[in-house]
Design an enzyme around this catalytic site. Structure first.
Site, mmCIF file in Angstrom:
data_model
loop_
_atom_site.group_PDB
_atom_site.id
_atom_site.type_symbol
_atom_site.label_atom_id
_atom_site.label_comp_id
_atom_site.label_asym_id
_atom_site.label_seq_id
_atom_site.Cartn_x
_atom_site.Cartn_y
_atom_site.Cartn_z
ATOM 1 N N GLY A 1 15.439 -28.083 -63.891
ATOM 2 C CA GLY A 1 14.976 -26.812 -64.367
ATOM 3 C C GLY A 1 14.182 -26.999 -65.519
ATOM 4 N N TYR B 1 31.007 -29.285 -53.524
ATOM 5 C CA TYR B 1 29.669 -29.077 -53.896
ATOM 6 C C TYR B 1 29.039 -29.140 -52.624
ATOM 7 C CZ TYR B 1 24.997 -30.461 -55.594
ATOM 8 O OH TYR B 1 23.791 -30.212 -55.886
ATOM 9 N N GLY C 1 19.066 -22.175 -65.339
ATOM 10 C CA GLY C 1 19.286 -23.698 -65.709
ATOM 11 C C GLY C 1 18.146 -24.507 -66.198
ATOM 12 N N ALA C 2 17.191 -23.720 -67.017
ATOM 13 C CA ALA C 2 16.020 -24.219 -67.529
ATOM 14 C C ALA C 2 16.157 -25.037 -68.640
ATOM 15 C CB ALA C 2 14.989 -23.162 -67.690
ATOM 16 N N ASN C 3 17.106 -25.400 -69.239
ATOM 17 C CA ASN C 3 17.345 -26.181 -70.595
ATOM 18 C C ASN C 3 17.519 -27.574 -70.413
ATOM 19 O OD1 ASN C 3 19.957 -25.374 -69.217
ATOM 20 N ND2 ASN C 3 20.829 -26.508 -70.956
ATOM 21 N N SER C 4 17.515 -28.187 -69.248
ATOM 22 C CA SER C 4 17.586 -29.504 -69.086
ATOM 23 C C SER C 4 17.392 -29.849 -67.599
ATOM 24 C CB SER C 4 19.111 -30.263 -69.149
ATOM 25 O OG SER C 4 19.868 -29.550 -68.323
ATOM 26 N N GLY C 5 17.081 -31.189 -67.167
ATOM 27 C CA GLY C 5 16.788 -31.784 -65.829
ATOM 28 C C GLY C 5 15.732 -31.120 -65.107
ATOM 29 N N SER D 1 20.717 -28.948 -51.809
ATOM 30 C CA SER D 1 20.759 -30.485 -51.846
ATOM 31 C C SER D 1 20.903 -30.916 -50.439
ATOM 32 C CB SER D 1 21.902 -30.818 -52.608
ATOM 33 O OG SER D 1 22.378 -32.077 -52.342
#
Length: 285
Positions: A16, A166, A10-14, A141
């Site tokens: 990550g 979640y 998940g390194a494409n945003s946020g 989380s």
């Protein structure tokens, strides 16, 4: 981190993307494991511009944690192409989405946040052991506190509450860390978890905010929530810092160890969840 290879899911945003940038700034090489390859390529370009990194420091590879076939293909390619893997950062996540199922029929949040990363870690473990000392970092989380592992309905087929689902997936992350740490004793591979806090990312895209309240929500988020860079600090710390060399099975927040609720460290529940997860993802050994 010069000479070290780090996988960030998940390194494409946020968080990550900020984690990948943080590792690159320390001269590490990052494999950006993402479902959206186009978005990841754009994120890689932005990181190169921000950090001055060369093209060899950032590699984009497709990984769809909704698909166990995709996870196996990704890992097969990594084992074939990479001589070493120093850090695996299980960062990608789905947050409070409507009830949907993964390609393999799992409830989406449990399937992506727990089972996808469970199989990913299992398949990369031999390479991590060969590269030891190496590290696994699990992003959980604080909402784990609201979660409960109901072994009678892990797939939420009897009832579904997106917030509870979640929280349960994040509790599963911590129980996974607990059991994996026990299994890794003496291997020189460490696993630790973290809770990043409330961060301004697109993770909450499925959360409904009334139209009239959006300006106030956006204002509050900018003043009260962490930036992605602040949210990524503990991920980068656990991946790179000599301070946590040899530390095993802990959970951190703001780069400091935390005391977890008993349900997140229940060894009996962690072991049972591990065994059931193996069956769910088709691990036969």
């Amino acid at each position: 981190m010069n000479g070290k290879t780090v996988i960030v899911t998940g390194a494409n945003s946020g968080i990550g993307k900020a984690t990948a940038a943080g590792v690159v700034r320390l001269r590490g090489r990052v494999i950006m494991a993402c479902r959206d390859v186009h978005g990841a390529e754009e994120a890689a370009r932005e990181i190169r511009e921000e950090t001055g990194a060369d093209s060899r420091q950032l590699v984009v590879k497709q990984l769809d944690l909704c698909s166990l076939t995709s996870v196996r293909t990704f890992c097969r390619d990594i084992m074939k192409e990479e001589p070493r893997l120093d850090v695996l950062i299980n960062n990608a996540g789905v947050y409070q989405c409507p009830y949907t199922k993964t390609e393999d029929g799992f409830e989406m949040q449990f399937g992506v946040n727990h089972l996808g990363h469970f199989l990913l870690t299992h398949l990369l473990l031999d390479l991590l052991k060969q590269s030891a000392p190496s590290r696994i970092v699990v992003v959980s989380s604080k909402l784990y506190k609201r979660g409960h592992i109901n072994f009678e309905d892990l797939n939420s087929e009897q009832s579904y509450d997106k917030a509870f689902a979640y929280s349960r997936s994040k509790l599963a992350n911590l129980l996974f860390t607990c059991e994996l740490a026990r299994r890794l004793e003496g291997s020189r591979v460490t696993v630790n978890a973290l809770t990043p806090g409330i961060v301004r990312t697109n993770l909450g895209r499925h959360v409904h905010v009334p139209t009239l309240a959006k300006p106030l929500f956006n204002l509050l988020s900018w003043s009260l929530f962490k930036s992605p860079e602040e949210g990524a600090q503990t991920s980068v710390y656990l991946a790179c810092s000599p301070d946590v060399e040899g530390v095993q099975g802990k959970c951190f927040a703001d780069c400091r160890p935390q005391i977890l609720l008993d349900k997140a460290t229940d060894q009996e529940v962690a072991s049972k969840l591990w065994d059931i997860s193996e069956v769910m993802v088709g691990i036969t050994t």
